[in-house]
Scaffold this motif. Structure first.
Motif, PDB file in Angstrom:
ATOM      1  N   PHE A   1       0.840  -1.194   0.000  1.00 36.70           N
ATOM      2  CA  PHE A   1       0.000   0.000   0.000  1.00 36.70           C
ATOM      3  C   PHE A   1       0.873   1.241   0.000  1.00 36.70           C
ATOM      4  CE2 PHE A   1       0.925  -1.135   4.352  1.00 36.70           C
ATOM      5  CZ  PHE A   1       1.166   0.070   4.992  1.00 36.70           C
ATOM      6  N   MET A   2       0.228   2.377  -0.193  1.00 34.77           N
ATOM      7  CA  MET A   2       0.889   3.677  -0.111  1.00 34.77           C
ATOM      8  C   MET A   2       0.442   4.338   1.189  1.00 34.77           C
ATOM      9  SD  MET A   2       2.635   4.028  -2.998  1.00 34.77           S
ATOM     10  CE  MET A   2       2.863   5.780  -3.221  1.00 34.77           C
ATOM     11  N   ASN A   3       1.394   4.770   1.985  1.00 36.52           N
ATOM     12  CA  ASN A   3       1.006   5.439   3.223  1.00 36.52           C
ATOM     13  C   ASN A   3       0.582   6.877   2.936  1.00 36.52           C
ATOM     14  OD1 ASN A   3       3.341   6.926   2.911  1.00 36.52           O
ATOM     15  ND2 ASN A   3       4.432   5.992   4.609  1.00 36.52           N
ATOM     16  N   THR A   4       0.155   7.566   3.935  1.00 32.94           N
ATOM     17  CA  THR A   4      -0.371   8.914   3.730  1.00 32.94           C
ATOM     18  C   THR A   4       0.680   9.905   3.260  1.00 32.94           C
ATOM     19  OG1 THR A   4      -0.001   9.394   6.081  1.00 32.94           O
ATOM     20  CG2 THR A   4      -2.194   8.593   5.447  1.00 32.94           C
ATOM     21  N   ALA A   5       1.965   9.538   3.417  1.00 32.81           N
ATOM     22  CA  ALA A   5       3.052  10.408   2.954  1.00 32.81           C
ATOM     23  C   ALA A   5       3.464  10.089   1.523  1.00 32.81           C
ATOM     24  CB  ALA A   5       4.253  10.273   3.885  1.00 32.81           C
ATOM     25  N   GLY A   6       2.759   9.134   0.878  1.00 34.03           N
ATOM     26  CA  GLY A   6       3.084   8.776  -0.496  1.00 34.03           C
ATOM     27  C   GLY A   6       4.201   7.768  -0.626  1.00 34.03           C
ATOM     28  N   GLN A   7       4.542   7.114   0.465  1.00 36.16           N
ATOM     29  CA  GLN A   7       5.622   6.127   0.457  1.00 36.16           C
ATOM     30  C   GLN A   7       5.041   4.740   0.204  1.00 36.16           C
ATOM     31  OE1 GLN A   7       7.670   5.819   4.205  1.00 36.16           O
ATOM     32  NE2 GLN A   7       9.528   4.984   3.287  1.00 36.16           N
ATOM     33  N   GLU A   8       5.674   3.983  -0.699  1.00 32.53           N
ATOM     34  CA  GLU A   8       5.211   2.640  -1.025  1.00 32.53           C
ATOM     35  C   GLU A   8       5.685   1.665   0.049  1.00 32.53           C
ATOM     36  OE1 GLU A   8       5.079  -0.357  -4.920  1.00 32.53           O
ATOM     37  OE2 GLU A   8       6.595   1.220  -4.784  1.00 32.53           O
ATOM     38  N   ILE A   9       4.764   0.918   0.610  1.00 34.29           N
ATOM     39  CA  ILE A   9       5.075   0.018   1.719  1.00 34.29           C
ATOM     40  C   ILE A   9       4.785  -1.424   1.298  1.00 34.29           C
ATOM     41  CG2 ILE A   9       4.635  -0.548   4.134  1.00 34.29           C
ATOM     42  CD1 ILE A   9       5.832   2.245   3.656  1.00 34.29           C
ATOM     43  N   TYR A  10       5.797  -2.256   1.389  1.00 37.92           N
ATOM     44  CA  TYR A  10       5.647  -3.700   1.165  1.00 37.92           C
ATOM     45  C   TYR A  10       6.869  -4.399   1.738  1.00 37.92           C
ATOM     46  CZ  TYR A  10       8.866  -3.056  -2.785  1.00 37.92           C
ATOM     47  OH  TYR A  10       9.944  -2.744  -3.551  1.00 37.92           O
ATOM     48  N   PHE A  11       6.776  -5.712   1.900  1.00 43.29           N
ATOM     49  CA  PHE A  11       7.881  -6.499   2.443  1.00 43.29           C
ATOM     50  C   PHE A  11       8.415  -7.424   1.343  1.00 43.29           C
ATOM     51  CE2 PHE A  11       5.146  -5.626   6.136  1.00 43.29           C
ATOM     52  CZ  PHE A  11       6.060  -4.986   6.962  1.00 43.29           C
ATOM     53  N   ASP A  12       9.743  -7.572   1.293  1.00 42.15           N
ATOM     54  CA  ASP A  12      10.321  -8.497   0.316  1.00 42.15           C
ATOM     55  C   ASP A  12      10.312  -9.906   0.890  1.00 42.15           C
ATOM     56  OD1 ASP A  12      12.440  -8.663   2.110  1.00 42.15           O
ATOM     57  OD2 ASP A  12      13.772  -7.377   0.956  1.00 42.15           O
ATOM     58  N   MET A  13      10.930 -10.837   0.193  1.00 42.25           N
ATOM     59  CA  MET A  13      10.881 -12.240   0.590  1.00 42.25           C
ATOM     60  C   MET A  13      11.585 -12.488   1.926  1.00 42.25           C
ATOM     61  SD  MET A  13      13.692 -13.789  -2.096  1.00 42.25           S
ATOM     62  CE  MET A  13      13.516 -15.428  -1.416  1.00 42.25           C
ATOM     63  N   ASN A  14      12.481 -11.572   2.334  1.00 48.10           N
ATOM     64  CA  ASN A  14      13.169 -11.715   3.626  1.00 48.10           C
ATOM     65  C   ASN A  14      12.455 -10.968   4.748  1.00 48.10           C
ATOM     66  OD1 ASN A  14      15.297 -13.272   2.516  1.00 48.10           O
ATOM     67  ND2 ASN A  14      16.263 -11.396   1.752  1.00 48.10           N
ATOM     68  N   GLY A  15      11.326 -10.370   4.427  1.00 49.71           N
ATOM     69  CA  GLY A  15      10.596  -9.618   5.455  1.00 49.71           C
ATOM     70  C   GLY A  15      11.132  -8.220   5.650  1.00 49.71           C
ATOM     71  N   ASP A  16      12.000  -7.757   4.746  1.00 45.39           N
ATOM     72  CA  ASP A  16      12.557  -6.405   4.843  1.00 45.39           C
ATOM     73  C   ASP A  16      11.769  -5.459   3.941  1.00 45.39           C
ATOM     74  OD1 ASP A  16      14.471  -7.575   6.420  1.00 45.39           O
ATOM     75  OD2 ASP A  16      15.960  -7.711   4.825  1.00 45.39           O
ATOM     76  N   MET A  17      11.738  -4.200   4.321  1.00 43.72           N
ATOM     77  CA  MET A  17      11.080  -3.200   3.495  1.00 43.72           C
ATOM     78  C   MET A  17      12.141  -2.453   2.690  1.00 43.72           C
ATOM     79  SD  MET A  17       8.387  -0.217   4.600  1.00 43.72           S
ATOM     80  CE  MET A  17       9.580   1.088   4.860  1.00 43.72           C
ATOM     81  N   PRO A  18      12.053  -2.463   1.341  1.00 46.22           N
ATOM     82  CA  PRO A  18      13.030  -1.717   0.529  1.00 46.22           C
ATOM     83  C   PRO A  18      13.109  -0.271   0.980  1.00 46.22           C
ATOM     84  CG  PRO A  18      11.665  -3.104  -0.859  1.00 46.22           C
ATOM     85  CD  PRO A  18      11.075  -3.174   0.524  1.00 46.22           C
ATOM     86  N   THR A  19      14.333   0.209   1.061  1.00 43.29           N
ATOM     87  CA  THR A  19      14.561   1.502   1.697  1.00 43.29           C
ATOM     88  C   THR A  19      15.369   2.424   0.801  1.00 43.29           C
ATOM     89  OG1 THR A  19      14.592   0.378   3.833  1.00 43.29           O
ATOM     90  CG2 THR A  19      15.445   2.620   3.776  1.00 43.29           C
ATOM     91  N   GLN A  20      15.044   3.691   0.875  1.00 38.43           N
ATOM     92  CA  GLN A  20      15.872   4.721   0.246  1.00 38.43           C
ATOM     93  C   GLN A  20      16.591   5.498   1.345  1.00 38.43           C
ATOM     94  OE1 GLN A  20      14.095   7.374  -2.664  1.00 38.43           O
ATOM     95  NE2 GLN A  20      15.340   9.082  -1.943  1.00 38.43           N
ATOM     96  N   TYR A  21      17.894   5.682   1.155  1.00 35.93           N
ATOM     97  CA  TYR A  21      18.684   6.483   2.088  1.00 35.93           C
ATOM     98  C   TYR A  21      19.040   7.811   1.434  1.00 35.93           C
ATOM     99  CZ  TYR A  21      19.350   2.557   5.287  1.00 35.93           C
ATOM    100  OH  TYR A  21      19.147   1.539   6.179  1.00 35.93           O
ATOM    101  N   ASP A  22      18.859   8.870   2.185  1.00 34.08           N
ATOM    102  CA  ASP A  22      19.331  10.183   1.749  1.00 34.08           C
ATOM    103  C   ASP A  22      20.762  10.371   2.225  1.00 34.08           C
ATOM    104  OD1 ASP A  22      16.912  10.779   0.582  1.00 34.08           O
ATOM    105  OD2 ASP A  22      16.115  11.760   2.370  1.00 34.08           O
ATOM    106  N   ILE A  23      21.570  10.965   1.374  1.00 31.23           N
ATOM    107  CA  ILE A  23      22.964  11.274   1.738  1.00 31.23           C
ATOM    108  C   ILE A  23      23.024  12.758   2.074  1.00 31.23           C
ATOM    109  CG2 ILE A  23      25.369  11.265   0.974  1.00 31.23           C
ATOM    110  CD1 ILE A  23      24.606   9.029  -0.959  1.00 31.23           C
ATOM    111  N   GLN A  24      23.364  13.048   3.327  1.00 32.81           N
ATOM    112  CA  GLN A  24      23.356  14.425   3.800  1.00 32.81           C
ATOM    113  C   GLN A  24      24.766  14.890   4.120  1.00 32.81           C
ATOM    114  OE1 GLN A  24      20.572  14.191   7.105  1.00 32.81           O
ATOM    115  NE2 GLN A  24      18.866  14.782   5.778  1.00 32.81           N
ATOM    116  N   ASN A  25      24.963  16.186   3.974  1.00 26.76           N
ATOM    117  CA  ASN A  25      26.269  16.796   4.200  1.00 26.76           C
ATOM    118  C   ASN A  25      26.152  17.855   5.294  1.00 26.76           C
ATOM    119  OD1 ASN A  25      28.267  19.248   2.559  1.00 26.76           O
ATOM    120  ND2 ASN A  25      29.056  17.520   3.717  1.00 26.76           N
ATOM    121  N   PHE A  26      26.979  17.696   6.346  1.00 24.12           N
ATOM    122  CA  PHE A  26      27.010  18.687   7.429  1.00 24.12           C
ATOM    123  C   PHE A  26      27.983  19.788   7.025  1.00 24.12           C
ATOM    124  CE2 PHE A  26      28.917  20.464  11.264  1.00 24.12           C
ATOM    125  CZ  PHE A  26      27.774  20.842  11.970  1.00 24.12           C
ATOM    126  N   GLN A  27      27.486  21.030   7.034  1.00 27.13           N
ATOM    127  CA  GLN A  27      28.288  22.168   6.588  1.00 27.13           C
ATOM    128  C   GLN A  27      28.400  23.210   7.697  1.00 27.13           C
ATOM    129  OE1 GLN A  27      26.374  23.553   3.006  1.00 27.13           O
ATOM    130  NE2 GLN A  27      26.922  21.697   1.840  1.00 27.13           N
TER     131      GLN A  27
END
Length: 838
Positions: free
Chosen positions: A427-453
């Motif tokens: 399903f899609m949560n209220t924030a527009g994020q796609e939610i599902y579990f893969d065959m290992n029970g993990d949720m595919p994830t996107q990581y943001d790369i941030q820079n401290f300045q």
């Protein structure tokens, strides 16, 4: 009543249960007895998970569509970051009140699912026990890869990714920035040890070396930290990956700042989160340029308003709220145990909470630890349970009598019946994020790369400079805008972190003995090889028809070398050949013109004509050796040369024998008289040439010469040559010709003193001496040269020997015919003129 259990863990994990029916929150007596302990380990960093869970339950219950008029309730327990307490709570849930496994009183409502725990160590203990009953467990923070093993943990799922996903992202970051010489610091817990080991394996696959790996102590040890930081300071490593939780991180950065280390790039896995180290301004110079991986957490609509609307007086079921309030507003609640006198005594030093404070007045930022967007993983976990319940309700309403085990009665079913529905949610949560579990029970994830300045004016910020998508193709997983990154000391250029400088094209890496593979020397490619890439492990050979450039960075077409008419050397030999042929033709014309004179008639006129014709062909056959070798020219050039020269020597042999026979036959009783005449020269020519004809015929029949591109003689050049085919046949041809020339020379030498004014034998002796001298010199010169110069030597030998025969045999006769005609008389030739003069 259907309960939903939440294991809330930070410095305080907790556990929850949600009910269908009326919404209620239950707090166990165990919690109340341990309130003092809870207050000691409470942290606002983890309260956001409690808030997100309450918000999700409230949002679901207000939407009648989700559970078809059913509602959820929850129960929370705190494991306080202790595995033993997590196990105790799990046993309580499975055993009700008496802590007896598999025992429960009638009327007890089993929790339908468990949310938590956050630490992997606690989740492992819980998952092993819950897996026996196929009890749904959804963790919002456990990242240990082992938990993805469905054989050991069949009912474990998580709304976050495992270590491996982030490890791949960090490794790709290293490759993207060309960092091959790095350091790793790991905290002494499951996050540090497991994460750093996985990272080591992944880095090794990509050819990235680790200069050092240090484990930070579980308890602050100034001596150990000092040693670790001192090692960092003296190391040439510019990039350090820190797999650590905040507990270990803060003391480390304090020591790094104390030793004034500001030339390193710190890579922060998601465990840093929005760590407290970014609060401390003393650390800002040290942390400038830090690259951090943070889970992409979209903002949950309405969540911020929900948090801002929390007031202690309206929320009585949340025992964490008072602790949260004290931590946020730096105040203390006035309790019955505090007397009025005590209040007056402490009024000057203590601020008491009134409950009217507003969270809206708090200036939240990405540097502060109560960034509630981090709690989206808990929010997603609650909604995963809600959607699975929704699907279960639909299944039950469509086919109540179905024997399918996936369907169950919502009023009475075991939690394990819900597991398959949770695994299959999408399903899609209220924030527009796609939610599902893969065959290992993990949720595919996107990581943001941030820079401290950090800026010179004393301000700082964290900005997003890229992202990593675990589900994307390998070459599209990571994207970074390096131009947006501000590195340490304010630099905009990507810093280098290598053990050895890169080897450019034309060089290969040579690993230093006893050191890591990233430490190497650059060795130039050997002749004939090239490398067209940076940091090549080996040089490669060019194709046969190509050769590396002088820089040995690419292959170019080889130069084809042969004795060409277009170059001065080949053109000169061709001119000499043609001019010599023209001179020979001129001599032949002179002999035809003056054929009736005594000089022409004196020594077998027909043999002279034949010899001139053969010498003409000898000069012309040298042209077969000039130009690009072709199949026809290669086949006939050596055979033509050998045959023509053999015929020429045979003619000279015939001349010699004719002279000897002529003088021997003057005796009336000589048996040589019968050999006087034309039959003797013809027989000599046939017999002498027959051997060469046999050799050349056998040569052409078995292994004839052929054109060949020789790539081995000269580096960078293709020698277009005629291969002899059979070296034995070539040697036999030259040997036979040389044997015939030596025999002719010997006969002429023996007949040189025969009485005659114009002794042909003397001339033949000189000509054969010249011929043998030329071809004797030819052999070593021919064998010591290569390519076109070898061909040039043979052409020169042909021209020189032919010219020697022409000049020594025919030049004296032409001299008499053209310049001394008075000597071109029968008397002078026979010697009678001299007798008369006397």
């Amino acid at each position: 009543m259907t309960y939903f259990y939440h294991a809330y863990s930070g410095h305080i994990p907790s556990n929850v249960s949600i009910a269908t029916g009326d919404t209620r929150t239950e707090m166990s007596g165990w919690w109340k007895m341990s309130r003092k302990k809870t207050s000691e380990c409470f942290s606002i960093l983890y309260y956001r998970y409690v808030a997100a869970m309450m918000f999700a339950v409230d949002e679901i219950n207000r939407n009648s569509h989700h559970l078809l008029n059913h509602t959820l309730g929850y129960v929370m327990y705190d494991s306080c970051y202790a595995e033993i307490r997590a196990l105790e709570v799990t046993m309580r849930l499975l055993s009700v009140e008496k802590m007896v496994p598999n025992y429960h009183c009638g009327g007890y409502s089993w929790p339908i699912a468990i949310i938590g725990d956050s630490p992997s160590a606690s989740s492992l203990i819980m998952a092993r026990l819950l897996g026996i009953y196929k009890y749904p467990q959804i963790s919002y923070g456990s990242m240990l890869p082992l938990l993805g093993d469905k054989q050991q943990f069949p009912s474990f799922l998580r709304t976050t990714s495992n270590f491996t996903v982030q490890v791949v992202g960090i490794t790709q970051l290293m490759k993207h920035c060309s960092w091959t010489w790095i350091g790793i610091l790991a905290s002494d817990n499951d996050i540090g040890r497991e994460g750093s080991q996985d990272l080591l394996l992944e880095l090794a696959k990509r050819g990235i070396c680790v200069a050092f790996q240090e484990v930070m102590p579980a308890y602050k040890s100034e001596s150990t930290l000092h040693k670790i930081v001192s090692k960092i300071k003296v190391s040439l490593v510019k990039v350090i990956i820190v797999y650590s939780t905040q507990l270990h991180l803060v003391p480390l950065m304090e020591e790094v700042t104390l030793q004034n280390i500001s030339d390193k790039v710190w890579v922060a896995p998601s465990h840093w989160g929005n760590s407290l180290v970014f609060h401390i301004k003393d650390n800002w110079k040290t942390l400038n340029g830090t690259l951090g991986f943070t889970k992409n957490n979209p903002e949950i609509p309405g969540f911020q308003n929900f948090v801002h609307s929390i007031i202690p007086s309206t929320v009585t079921s949340d025992i964490f709220l008072n602790l949260f309030w004290e931590a946020i507003f730096h105040c203390k609640w006035l309790t019955e145990n505090i007397s009025t006198v005590s209040v007056q005594e402490n009024l000057g030093s203590t601020t008491f909470c009134t409950g009217t404070e507003s969270l809206k007045t708090i200036q939240t930022s990405v540097y502060e630890s109560y960034n509630f967007q981090e709690a989206v993983s808990t929010y997603n976990a609650v909604y995963a349970v809600a959607h699975s319940l929704h699907n279960l309700l639909l299944c039950d309403s469509k086919d109540v009598t179905s024997k399918n085990e996936s369907c169950a009665n919502i009023t009475s079913f075991q939690p394990w019946k819900l597991l398959n529905f949770i695994k299959g949610v999408h399903f899609m949560n209220t924030a527009g994020q796609e939610i599902y579990f893969d065959m290992n029970g993990d949720m595919p994830t996107q990581y943001d790369i941030q820079n401290f300045q950090f800026f010179q004016n004393g301000t700082s910020r964290i900005i997003k400079v890229g992202f990593f998508k675990s589900w994307a193709p390998n070459d599209e997983q990571i994207q970074i805008d390096t131009a947006a990154i501000l590195w340490n000391d304010g630099a905009t250029k990507v810093p280098q972190s290598v053990c050895s400088e890169s080897c450019g094209p034309g060089y290969r890496k040579s690993t230093r003995k006893g050191q890591a593979i990233c430490c190497f020397d650059c060795i130039q490619c050997s002749d004939g090889k090239m490398s067209n890439q940076t940091d090549s492990n080996d040089c490669i050979e060019c194709p046969d028809n190509e050769w590396p450039t002088s820089e040995q960075s690419k292959c170019v077409q080889k130069t084809v070398e042969f004795l060409s008419y277009k170059e001065p050397f080949g053109a000169s030999l061709a001119v000499v050949s043609i001019c010599s042929s023209a001179i020979t033709a001129s001599v032949f014309c002179i002999f035809i013109r003056f054929r009736d004179t005594p000089v022409i008639k004196a020594n077998n006129q027909d043999l002279s004509y034949l010899l001139l014709l053969l010498l003409f062909l000898c000069f012309l056959c040298s042209l077969l050796f000039i130009g690009h070798p072709e199949t026809v020219t290669c086949a006939i050039q050596q055979v033509a040369f050998g045959s023509i020269f053999t015929f020429s020597i045979s003619c000279i042999m015939a001349k010699t024998i004719t002279v000897i026979v002529a003088f021997t036959a003057t005796n009336n009783n000589s048996f040589m008289k019968k050999w006087v005449g034309m039959k003797t020269p013809g027989l000599v020519i046939i017999l002498c040439s027959l051997g060469q004809i046999i050799i050349c015929t056998a040569w052409l029949s078995t292994q004839p010469p052929f054109p060949n591109d020789n790539i081995k003689i000269k580096p960078g050049k293709i020698i277009a040559e005629c291969q002899e085919g059979s070296s034995v046949a070539f040697a036999c041809m030259l040997g036979y010709m040389g044997l015939l020339a030596m025999l002719c020379f010997l006969l002429a030498f023996l007949a040189r003193k025969l009485p005659d004014t114009f002794n042909e034998a003397q001339i033949i002796t000189i000509s054969m001496f010249i011929f043998l001298s030329v071809w004797t010199s030819f052999i070593p010169a021919y064998l010591s040269t290569q390519g076109k110069y070898m061909v040039a030597v043979e052409v020169f030998a042909i021209l020189a020997s032919s010219a020697g025969l022409l000049c020594s045999i025919f030049l004296p006769k032409c001299y008499i015919i053209l310049l001394r005609p008075e000597k071109n008389t029968r008397k002078h030739i026979t010697g009678k003129a001299n007798s008369s003069a006397k």
